[in-house]
Structures are given as structure tokens and as C-alpha cells.
Design an enzyme around this catalytic site. Sequence first.
Site, PDB file in Angstrom:
ATOM      1  N   ARG A  29      -3.853  68.251  -3.485  1.00 51.93           N
ATOM      2  CA  ARG A  29      -2.420  67.935  -3.396  1.00 51.93           C
ATOM      3  C   ARG A  29      -1.658  68.822  -2.409  1.00 51.93           C
ATOM      4  O   ARG A  29      -0.509  68.564  -2.089  1.00 51.93           O
ATOM      5  CB  ARG A  29      -1.774  68.004  -4.783  1.00 51.93           C
ATOM      6  CG  ARG A  29      -2.049  66.748  -5.603  1.00 51.93           C
ATOM      7  CD  ARG A  29      -1.487  66.867  -6.986  1.00 51.93           C
ATOM      8  NE  ARG A  29      -2.330  67.709  -7.821  1.00 51.93           N
ATOM      9  CZ  ARG A  29      -1.949  68.214  -9.001  1.00 51.93           C
ATOM     10  NH1 ARG A  29      -0.724  67.981  -9.448  1.00 51.93           N
ATOM     11  NH2 ARG A  29      -2.767  68.947  -9.715  1.00 51.93           N
TER      12      ARG A  29
ATOM     13  N   TYR B  28      -6.736  82.749 -12.887  1.00 54.56           N
ATOM     14  CA  TYR B  28      -6.780  81.595 -11.986  1.00 54.56           C
ATOM     15  C   TYR B  28      -6.277  81.987 -10.608  1.00 54.56           C
ATOM     16  O   TYR B  28      -5.209  82.598 -10.485  1.00 54.56           O
ATOM     17  CB  TYR B  28      -5.905  80.463 -12.555  1.00 54.56           C
ATOM     18  CG  TYR B  28      -6.496  79.885 -13.820  1.00 54.56           C
ATOM     19  CD1 TYR B  28      -6.394  80.579 -15.014  1.00 54.56           C
ATOM     20  CD2 TYR B  28      -7.187  78.683 -13.797  1.00 54.56           C
ATOM     21  CE1 TYR B  28      -6.980  80.091 -16.160  1.00 54.56           C
ATOM     22  CE2 TYR B  28      -7.764  78.175 -14.958  1.00 54.56           C
ATOM     23  CZ  TYR B  28      -7.659  78.890 -16.131  1.00 54.56           C
ATOM     24  OH  TYR B  28      -8.241  78.408 -17.264  1.00 54.56           O
TER      25      TYR B  28
ATOM     26  N   GLY C  79     -15.805  71.451 -14.253  1.00 48.56           N
ATOM     27  CA  GLY C  79     -14.894  71.891 -15.307  1.00 48.56           C
ATOM     28  C   GLY C  79     -14.776  73.396 -15.393  1.00 48.56           C
ATOM     29  O   GLY C  79     -15.608  74.132 -14.863  1.00 48.56           O
TER      30      GLY C  79
ATOM     31  N   ARG D 242      15.677 103.405  47.997  1.00 49.02           N
ATOM     32  CA  ARG D 242      16.491 102.261  48.373  1.00 49.02           C
ATOM     33  C   ARG D 242      16.682 102.188  49.904  1.00 49.02           C
ATOM     34  O   ARG D 242      16.768 103.209  50.561  1.00 49.02           O
ATOM     35  CB  ARG D 242      17.820 102.524  47.655  1.00 49.02           C
ATOM     36  CG  ARG D 242      18.837 101.531  47.671  1.00 49.02           C
ATOM     37  CD  ARG D 242      20.147 102.145  47.167  1.00 49.02           C
ATOM     38  NE  ARG D 242      20.105 102.833  45.879  1.00 49.02           N
ATOM     39  CZ  ARG D 242      21.022 103.747  45.545  1.00 49.02           C
ATOM     40  NH1 ARG D 242      21.986 104.067  46.353  1.00 49.02           N
ATOM     41  NH2 ARG D 242      20.941 104.336  44.378  1.00 49.02           N
TER      42      ARG D 242
ATOM     43  N   ALA E 126      20.065 100.712  33.023  1.00 52.17           N
ATOM     44  CA  ALA E 126      19.801  99.296  32.762  1.00 52.17           C
ATOM     45  C   ALA E 126      18.758  98.741  33.728  1.00 52.17           C
ATOM     46  O   ALA E 126      18.719  99.116  34.894  1.00 52.17           O
ATOM     47  CB  ALA E 126      21.099  98.512  32.896  1.00 52.17           C
TER      48      ALA E 126
ATOM     49  N   ASP F 189      -4.966  80.281  -8.439  1.00 54.58           N
ATOM     50  CA  ASP F 189      -3.738  79.593  -8.022  1.00 54.58           C
ATOM     51  C   ASP F 189      -2.567  79.885  -8.959  1.00 54.58           C
ATOM     52  O   ASP F 189      -1.562  79.184  -8.939  1.00 54.58           O
ATOM     53  CB  ASP F 189      -3.982  78.074  -7.907  1.00 54.58           C
ATOM     54  CG  ASP F 189      -4.506  77.461  -9.198  1.00 54.58           C
ATOM     55  OD1 ASP F 189      -4.684  78.199 -10.195  1.00 54.58           O
ATOM     56  OD2 ASP F 189      -4.739  76.231  -9.208  1.00 54.58           O
TER      57      ASP F 189
HETATM   58  C1  UD1 Z   1      -6.649  73.834 -17.491  1.00 57.30           C
HETATM   59  C2  UD1 Z   1      -6.897  73.981 -18.981  1.00 57.30           C
HETATM   60  C3  UD1 Z   1      -5.636  73.595 -19.760  1.00 57.30           C
HETATM   61  C4  UD1 Z   1      -4.477  74.460 -19.299  1.00 57.30           C
HETATM   62  C5  UD1 Z   1      -4.312  74.377 -17.794  1.00 57.30           C
HETATM   63  C6  UD1 Z   1      -3.306  75.384 -17.333  1.00 57.30           C
HETATM   64  C7  UD1 Z   1      -9.260  73.480 -19.345  1.00 57.30           C
HETATM   65  C8  UD1 Z   1     -10.227  72.480 -19.751  1.00 57.30           C
HETATM   66  N1  UD1 Z   1      -7.989  73.114 -19.345  1.00 57.30           N
HETATM   67  O1  UD1 Z   1      -6.411  72.467 -17.271  1.00 57.30           O
HETATM   68  O2  UD1 Z   1      -5.851  73.776 -21.139  1.00 57.30           O
HETATM   69  O3  UD1 Z   1      -3.300  74.038 -19.948  1.00 57.30           O
HETATM   70  O4  UD1 Z   1      -5.551  74.655 -17.113  1.00 57.30           O
HETATM   71  O5  UD1 Z   1      -3.026  75.188 -15.988  1.00 57.30           O
HETATM   72  O6  UD1 Z   1      -9.615  74.606 -19.045  1.00 57.30           O
HETATM   73  N2  UD1 Z   1     -11.558  75.270 -11.664  1.00 57.30           N
HETATM   74  C9  UD1 Z   1     -12.758  75.674 -11.142  1.00 57.30           C
HETATM   75  N3  UD1 Z   1     -13.857  74.890 -11.315  1.00 57.30           N
HETATM   76  C10 UD1 Z   1     -13.808  73.720 -11.991  1.00 57.30           C
HETATM   77  C11 UD1 Z   1     -12.575  73.307 -12.513  1.00 57.30           C
HETATM   78  C12 UD1 Z   1     -11.470  74.103 -12.354  1.00 57.30           C
HETATM   79  O7  UD1 Z   1     -12.848  76.725 -10.517  1.00 57.30           O
HETATM   80  O8  UD1 Z   1     -14.867  73.068 -12.109  1.00 57.30           O
HETATM   81  C13 UD1 Z   1     -10.377  76.110 -11.481  1.00 57.30           C
HETATM   82  C14 UD1 Z   1      -9.327  75.467 -10.615  1.00 57.30           C
HETATM   83  O9  UD1 Z   1      -9.463  75.884  -9.272  1.00 57.30           O
HETATM   84  C15 UD1 Z   1      -8.026  75.980 -11.206  1.00 57.30           C
HETATM   85  C16 UD1 Z   1      -8.377  76.255 -12.665  1.00 57.30           C
HETATM   86  O10 UD1 Z   1      -9.766  76.317 -12.737  1.00 57.30           O
HETATM   87  O11 UD1 Z   1      -7.637  77.207 -10.625  1.00 57.30           O
HETATM   88  C17 UD1 Z   1      -7.822  75.201 -13.602  1.00 57.30           C
HETATM   89  O12 UD1 Z   1      -8.399  73.964 -13.285  1.00 57.30           O
HETATM   90  P1  UD1 Z   1      -7.614  72.620 -13.442  1.00 57.30           P
HETATM   91  O13 UD1 Z   1      -8.499  71.510 -13.075  1.00 57.30           O
HETATM   92  O14 UD1 Z   1      -6.305  72.728 -12.773  1.00 57.30           O
HETATM   93  O15 UD1 Z   1      -7.425  72.595 -15.032  1.00 57.30           O
HETATM   94  P2  UD1 Z   1      -6.427  71.725 -15.843  1.00 57.30           P
HETATM   95  O16 UD1 Z   1      -7.027  70.401 -16.042  1.00 57.30           O
HETATM   96  O17 UD1 Z   1      -5.088  71.788 -15.266  1.00 57.30           O
END
Ligand code: UD1
Length: 458
Positions: free
Chosen positions: A19, A104, A82, A441, A381, A106
Site C-alpha cells: 500500500r 514491528y 503469517g 588591476r 564583496a 513498521d
Molecule cells: C497483526 C496481529 C493483530 C494485531 C495487528 C496489529 C496476528 C495474526 N495479528 O495483524 O492481532 O491487531 O497485527 O497491527 O499477528 N509480518 C511478517 N511476516 C509475515 C506476516 C507479517 O514479517 O508472514 C510482519 C509485517 O511486516 C508487519 C507485522 O508482521 O510488520 C504485522 O503483520 P500484518 O500482516 O500487518 O498483521 P495484521 O494482520 O495486521
Amino acid sequence: MTNIEHLNIVILAAGQGTRMKSSLPKVLHPLAGQALVQHVINASKKLSPEIINVVYGHGGEQVQQYINDPEINWVLQAEQLGTGHAVDQVKDQLKDNQLALILYGDVPLIKVETLTKLLDQAKDGFSLLTVSLDNPQGYGRIVRNSKGLVEKITEEKDASNDVKKIKEVNTGILAVKADLLKNWLGKLDNKNAQEEYYLTDVIAMAVKDGFTIETTQPNDEYEVLGVNNRLQLAELERYYQQEQANKLMAGGITLADPTRIEIRGELIHGQDISIDINTIFEGNVSIGNNVLIGANCIIKDSKIADDVVILPMSILDNTSVGKGSKVGPFARLRPGAVLSENTHIGNFVEIKKSFVGLGSKVNHLTYVGDSMVGKNVNIGAGTITCNYDGANKHQTVIEDNVFVGSATQLVAPVKIGKNATIGAGSTITTDVADDELAITRVKQKNIKGWKRPVKTKK
Ligand code: UD1
Ligand code: CA
């Protein structure tokens, strides 16, 4: 700081960040001049962990190269299956006596004080950072039992309508004993709406194994907000900048407008400083007491002593400005410009890799590069130190009390001795001794009754 020993930090940063609509991995987008993930690494380091793991995926090599930090253990998650799967990639690093902290890449504004609270609570097993949101949509919900104890986390996509009404959500940040986590990670499956290995499923496992899940909240919601698009990035940037501005004002700085100042790094300062609008501070800047900074300046990695005035539109990069000096408007101090006390650097003056001595003045339209300028020198100057011969750079030395007339070129290498005077419009190619006048000069010729040509009629 914290008294947590044996801390193992895992920063998840494998997400694609589609995004953002960018070829740059999301966690490298800058907030306050630093990559998002760098903020998380900075906070992590303040906790003195034994190890910091960063789980990377898409564009990960770019992240490693950019962050370029030998203290980080980089772990590849080749496929994003995940959050649970992501943490599982680090399992070989999870040691029995350690406490694991999941962060995280981000979520950049998390505070060390909040993490310390979370870690203290996790000593007996498990602690979650949660937050109550008016609009909890999209987040995992914290499901509690009749006694108010956490039972599990249910992801939005797996939630019933009743569960969706819960406003307390999972921030994703949690602390748990590493040996327990490792054990539970091995039991995760992906039987859920998203067919992902959810890290959040370990909460129900912990409860089943008899653990009480502690929870704590951040002081401010912004600490746990993530960046998924450029709008959210801008919102976090504004929040961060507002916080910096508040700190500066509390510390004795007058800001003409707290919404029009940018701090991209660290600003160390004294008191009675006044900063007009639209100034950007980058890297490490220090400012003494009783300093005025005019509008629209950019000040990077520089030291400004007491009683200095920086007039509007000036740019300082890797410079040092001595006590009582006056710079600008429209001055450009480039790397290595060192101004002694009570110097004056005026408009359209560029100074690079040069020392300017006590009380010396370079007031208008001048370039001084690779030079040593003594005390009480006056540079007229339009003077240029011609430091570059097309291949190499050369030094110019201007000793104390020299007067350089306007529109002079000093062709380096060249030395002007003490008290020497250079006549305006000269091109100086050889050294000038102490007390001499040098002038190159062409002699002036006046022609009486000169008639200018008149336009011919066609
Ligand atoms: C996750 C949580 C959710 C929480 C939310 C907060 C889980 C299953 N869910 O959801 O409960 O409310 O964050 O923002 O944990 N990432 C990886 N590898 C992966 C998947 C994700 O490194 O395979 C990282 C992403 O880069 C990101 C973070 O994990 O920084 C969260 O992943 P994202 O997919 O945004 O999780 P949500 O579904 O938002
Ligand atoms: Ca998310």
C-alpha cells in the site's frame, strides 16, 4: 533503563508494504529523517538486549544494506505465511533463559518506557501490549473471560459480530519467555480465515497451559500505530514533530510556530533560543544559549555557540559557529567551515573546509574554500578563492588583519601575509608578504568628450 537480563528482541519486517506503492521496502521509508525500522532498532538498543533479530522478506537485502549494522542478526522469511511463521524463523536464536520481545518494523514510535513496563510484567511468563480503540476494525481483539483475564486473541477475519464489538485490541507487541514461546510456536497451525500461522494463537495455548496473560497499555495510541500507507506515515511524522516541538519549548526554546519546525535527528540546546518558522534540523545539532535562528534555515550536524544570530535562508552543514558570530541571510556554510568567535558571514557567501578567525568578516557574495583566514580579516564583496585547478584542490592562507578589496580572485595555492592589502579587482597568483599592497588591476584611462554611438535609422 531496564533491569531485564537476557533479552532477545525480534523485529518483524518481512511484510511487503504494497500500500506504500513504492519500490523502496516499507520499513525503509523515513520518519524524521530515519528509516522506520531504524526507530525500532534505536528503541531496542536502549533495552540492552543480548540479540536483535530482524526478520526480513521482500527487498530484505536492500534493508540490510541500508541499515548496515553488524549488531543485527538478519533472518530471512522467504515466504510470508503469517506473524507466527515469521517468529518461527528465529527459533534457533531463542535461548531458554531469555525473554523474547516481539516488535514491528513498521511501528516506529514505540517508547522505551512502555517496553520496560511490558518486560517487567512478562517475567512470570507472558505480557501483551494492548490498546482500546474507538474504531478497532482490522485488529485482533483481546477476548477476556468473566474474571477479566485474557483468554485469547481473535483476528478480525475470524471474529463473530460480538467479538468485533470488543474495543481492546492487540498491538502485536508482546513479551514472553523464550523457551515457552519456542514450544508454542511448534504447535501453531494455519486453520483460520487467512490460512496464516498466527502468532496470536499462542495466547490461547499459554492460557491452556495455566499461564496468566498480563496486559499493559502505552501512554499514547501513537506509540503502537503502524504505517501501511503514506497518509499514515505523514500522520505519524506530524505527531512525532509536535512532540519534539513540545520538548523544545519545555526546555527553553521559543518557537514562532511549533507546527513549522522539523527535527530530523537530535537537537541539544541551551536556553533563550528563538527559532523562527520553517527551520529544519538534521542529524546532531547543538545550540548554545541566547541564539536567534531566522526563518527557513537548514542546519545539519553543526555546532552553534552562545550569542549567535543565524539570519533567514541560511544553510549550515557540518559546521561550527563561534560565540557572538552572525551568519546570513542567505549564507551557505559547507562541511568543514569553522567560524571562530565574533565572525560575520553575510549574504550569498559560501564557506567550505575553511577556518575563519576571530572577528573576521566575509560579508557579501564570496566563496572561501580550503582556506585559513586569520583574525580581523576583511574580505570584500565578490572575492573568490580559486581553490581548484581542474584536477586538484589547493590552500589559501590569509593572515591576520588582511584587507581584501572587492572582486578579487586569490588563485591557490597562495598566501597573503599579515596586514597586507589587496586592491579591488585583483587576480592574485603569487604570495603577498606582510604589510604589502598588491594590486593587479589595469591602469585607468579617461577619454575626454567621448561620444557614445547613436542608433542608426533604417
Ligand atoms: C497483526 C496481529 C493483530 C494485531 C495487528 C496489529 C496476528 C495474526 N495479528 O495483524 O492481532 O491487531 O497485527 O497491527 O499477528 N509480518 C511478517 N511476516 C509475515 C506476516 C507479517 O514479517 O508472514 C510482519 C509485517 O511486516 C508487519 C507485522 O508482521 O510488520 C504485522 O503483520 P500484518 O500482516 O500487518 O498483521 P495484521 O494482520 O495486521
Ligand atoms: Ca497490520
